[in-house]
Design a protein around this motif. Structure first.
Motif, PDB file in Angstrom:
ATOM      1  N   UNK A 195      22.143  12.517  73.432  1.00 56.00           N
ATOM      2  CA  UNK A 195      22.967  11.571  74.193  1.00 56.00           C
ATOM      3  C   UNK A 195      22.344  10.177  74.183  1.00 56.00           C
ATOM      4  N   UNK A 196      21.031  10.123  74.392  1.00 53.81           N
ATOM      5  CA  UNK A 196      20.341   8.826  74.394  1.00 53.81           C
ATOM      6  C   UNK A 196      20.389   8.171  73.010  1.00 53.81           C
ATOM      7  N   UNK A 197      20.168   8.954  71.976  1.00 58.39           N
ATOM      8  CA  UNK A 197      20.205   8.414  70.614  1.00 58.39           C
ATOM      9  C   UNK A 197      21.599   7.944  70.261  1.00 58.39           C
ATOM     10  N   UNK A 198      22.601   8.717  70.621  1.00 56.73           N
ATOM     11  CA  UNK A 198      23.991   8.350  70.336  1.00 56.73           C
ATOM     12  C   UNK A 198      24.376   7.067  71.067  1.00 56.73           C
ATOM     13  N   UNK A 199      23.974   6.949  72.323  1.00 56.24           N
ATOM     14  CA  UNK A 199      24.269   5.740  73.095  1.00 56.24           C
ATOM     15  C   UNK A 199      23.571   4.529  72.481  1.00 56.24           C
ATOM     16  N   UNK A 200      22.339   4.715  72.063  1.00 51.81           N
ATOM     17  CA  UNK A 200      21.603   3.608  71.446  1.00 51.81           C
ATOM     18  C   UNK A 200      22.274   3.167  70.154  1.00 51.81           C
ATOM     19  N   UNK A 201      22.658   4.125  69.319  1.00 46.47           N
ATOM     20  CA  UNK A 201      23.320   3.780  68.057  1.00 46.47           C
ATOM     21  C   UNK A 201      24.632   3.041  68.304  1.00 46.47           C
ATOM     22  N   UNK A 202      25.336   3.407  69.361  1.00 44.98           N
ATOM     23  CA  UNK A 202      26.577   2.707  69.696  1.00 44.98           C
ATOM     24  C   UNK A 202      26.346   1.276  70.161  1.00 44.98           C
ATOM     25  N   UNK A 203      25.223   1.033  70.818  1.00 45.71           N
ATOM     26  CA  UNK A 203      24.902  -0.295  71.355  1.00 45.71           C
ATOM     27  C   UNK A 203      24.102  -1.162  70.394  1.00 45.71           C
ATOM     28  N   UNK A 204      23.539  -0.567  69.391  1.00 45.64           N
ATOM     29  CA  UNK A 204      22.605  -1.250  68.506  1.00 45.64           C
ATOM     30  C   UNK A 204      23.122  -2.548  67.892  1.00 45.64           C
ATOM     31  N   UNK A 205      24.356  -2.591  67.391  1.00 47.08           N
ATOM     32  CA  UNK A 205      24.795  -3.846  66.778  1.00 47.08           C
ATOM     33  C   UNK A 205      24.632  -5.056  67.698  1.00 47.08           C
ATOM     34  N   UNK A 206      24.880  -4.869  68.988  1.00 45.55           N
ATOM     35  CA  UNK A 206      24.743  -5.987  69.927  1.00 45.55           C
ATOM     36  C   UNK A 206      23.282  -6.369  70.115  1.00 45.55           C
ATOM     37  N   UNK A 207      22.393  -5.372  70.193  1.00 45.26           N
ATOM     38  CA  UNK A 207      20.955  -5.677  70.310  1.00 45.26           C
ATOM     39  C   UNK A 207      20.502  -6.512  69.122  1.00 45.26           C
ATOM     40  N   UNK A 214      16.706   2.225  63.580  1.00 40.33           N
ATOM     41  CA  UNK A 214      17.282   1.036  64.205  1.00 40.33           C
ATOM     42  C   UNK A 214      16.236   0.312  65.044  1.00 40.33           C
ATOM     43  N   UNK A 215      15.539   1.051  65.871  1.00 38.40           N
ATOM     44  CA  UNK A 215      14.510   0.467  66.737  1.00 38.40           C
ATOM     45  C   UNK A 215      13.348  -0.094  65.903  1.00 38.40           C
ATOM     46  N   UNK A 216      12.990   0.600  64.846  1.00 41.00           N
ATOM     47  CA  UNK A 216      11.903   0.210  63.940  1.00 41.00           C
ATOM     48  C   UNK A 216      12.151  -1.182  63.352  1.00 41.00           C
ATOM     49  N   UNK A 217      13.349  -1.390  62.798  1.00 44.04           N
ATOM     50  CA  UNK A 217      13.627  -2.689  62.177  1.00 44.04           C
ATOM     51  C   UNK A 217      13.872  -3.786  63.214  1.00 44.04           C
ATOM     52  N   UNK A 218      14.438  -3.434  64.356  1.00 41.06           N
ATOM     53  CA  UNK A 218      14.585  -4.421  65.419  1.00 41.06           C
ATOM     54  C   UNK A 218      13.198  -4.879  65.883  1.00 41.06           C
ATOM     55  N   UNK A 219      12.270  -3.943  65.988  1.00 40.23           N
ATOM     56  CA  UNK A 219      10.901  -4.287  66.395  1.00 40.23           C
ATOM     57  C   UNK A 219      10.225  -5.183  65.349  1.00 40.23           C
ATOM     58  N   UNK A 220      10.514  -4.960  64.066  1.00 36.94           N
ATOM     59  CA  UNK A 220       9.970  -5.864  63.042  1.00 36.94           C
ATOM     60  C   UNK A 220      10.348  -7.310  63.370  1.00 36.94           C
ATOM     61  N   UNK A 221      11.620  -7.502  63.665  1.00 34.07           N
ATOM     62  CA  UNK A 221      12.127  -8.852  63.931  1.00 34.07           C
ATOM     63  C   UNK A 221      11.571  -9.386  65.254  1.00 34.07           C
ATOM     64  N   UNK A 222      11.557  -8.552  66.282  1.00 30.50           N
ATOM     65  CA  UNK A 222      11.067  -8.993  67.586  1.00 30.50           C
ATOM     66  C   UNK A 222       9.581  -9.343  67.546  1.00 30.50           C
ATOM     67  N   UNK A 223       8.802  -8.582  66.818  1.00 34.84           N
ATOM     68  CA  UNK A 223       7.370  -8.882  66.709  1.00 34.84           C
ATOM     69  C   UNK A 223       7.148 -10.174  65.924  1.00 34.84           C
ATOM     70  N   UNK A 224       7.988 -10.431  64.931  1.00 37.30           N
ATOM     71  CA  UNK A 224       7.903 -11.683  64.193  1.00 37.30           C
ATOM     72  C   UNK A 224       8.187 -12.865  65.123  1.00 37.30           C
ATOM     73  N   UNK A 225       9.192 -12.721  65.977  1.00 36.70           N
ATOM     74  CA  UNK A 225       9.525 -13.783  66.940  1.00 36.70           C
ATOM     75  C   UNK A 225       8.308 -14.090  67.816  1.00 36.70           C
ATOM     76  N   UNK A 226       7.640 -13.043  68.283  1.00 32.70           N
ATOM     77  CA  UNK A 226       6.478 -13.215  69.152  1.00 32.70           C
ATOM     78  C   UNK A 226       5.327 -13.872  68.379  1.00 32.70           C
ATOM     79  N   UNK A 227       5.044 -13.358  67.180  1.00 34.61           N
ATOM     80  CA  UNK A 227       3.940 -13.912  66.386  1.00 34.61           C
ATOM     81  C   UNK A 227       4.154 -15.373  66.008  1.00 34.61           C
ATOM     82  N   UNK A 228       5.394 -15.691  65.652  1.00 33.37           N
ATOM     83  CA  UNK A 228       5.701 -17.065  65.219  1.00 33.37           C
ATOM     84  C   UNK A 228       6.005 -17.988  66.392  1.00 33.37           C
ATOM     85  N   UNK A 229       6.127 -17.415  67.608  1.00 39.48           N
ATOM     86  CA  UNK A 229       6.445 -18.185  68.831  1.00 39.48           C
ATOM     87  C   UNK A 229       7.768 -18.944  68.696  1.00 39.48           C
ATOM     88  N   UNK A 230       8.762 -18.226  68.172  1.00 39.24           N
ATOM     89  CA  UNK A 230      10.096 -18.836  68.020  1.00 39.24           C
ATOM     90  C   UNK A 230      10.838 -18.827  69.342  1.00 39.24           C
TER      91      UNK A 230
END
Length: 177
Positions: free
Chosen positions: A26-38, A161-177
């Motif tokens: 249920x949690x995975x399904x809900x996350x996959x449904x919401x992922x595009x917005x994240x 989904x979470x793995x690649x989102x974290x790639x981008x989020x960690x880049x934002x933090x490292x680059x201080x965007x």
């Protein structure tokens, strides 16, 4: 010193659970449904320079990651539907690195964000209608020479989904965007 393993796997590697319960699905399904917005909320204001920045040394750019997500999840949805309609079908692997070098990866990210929206909308509808026995259905993956149940696939793509989102989020933090 940059920990390259942390940059490659910011949330850790996917670990197949010993047992998968209804709550996990249920949690995975809900996350996959919401992922595009994240994903959209994370990259909406990126400049072209930011989109063309690799998330790690030697890694894909943010733009390539987004196009990869569309391709990967398009394949995942197809594999899901094959498993639900055939008996343990053999899926077709593909060379993700070669796909990332194709000309469509130079397109604006909106193209893939729109695909991800549609793919995840369809996927969420399917996930919501699945029964416990549907989640036990499998496909055969020739690379691992194993049959993979859709329950595991669901959790794996939540992780993906979470793995690649974290790639981008960690880049934002490292680059201080």
């Amino acid at each position: 010193m940059i920990d390259i393993e942390l940059l490659k796997f910011p949330i850790g590697k996917f670990l197949k659970p010993v047992a998968i319960c209804d709550q996990n699905l249920k949690e995975a399904s809900a996350y996959l449904g919401s992922y595009p917005q994240y994903l959209k909320d994370t990259v909406i204001d990126f400049t072209e320079v930011q989109l063309n920045t690799p998330y790690r040394p030697g890694g894909w750019t943010v733009k390539q990651v987004i196009h990869h997500l569309a391709d990967s999840h398009m394949n995942a949805l197809t594999r899901f539907k094959l498993a639900l309609t055939e008996d343990n079908p053999t899926i077709k692997p593909y060379d993700e690195a070669a796909w990332a070098k194709m000309s469509d990866y130079s397109l604006p990210i909106d193209v893939s964000l729109n695909l991800i929206d549609g793919i995840h909308f369809k996927w969420a509808v399917i996930l919501e209608s699945m029964t416990p026995s549907d989640f036990e259905k499998t496909y055969f993956h020739p690379d691992s020479q194993s049959s993979v149940p859709l329950s595991e696939v669901t959790l794996m793509y939540q992780w993906h989904s979470m793995h690649h989102l974290a790639h981008i989020q960690h880049l934002i933090i490292r680059e201080k965007w």
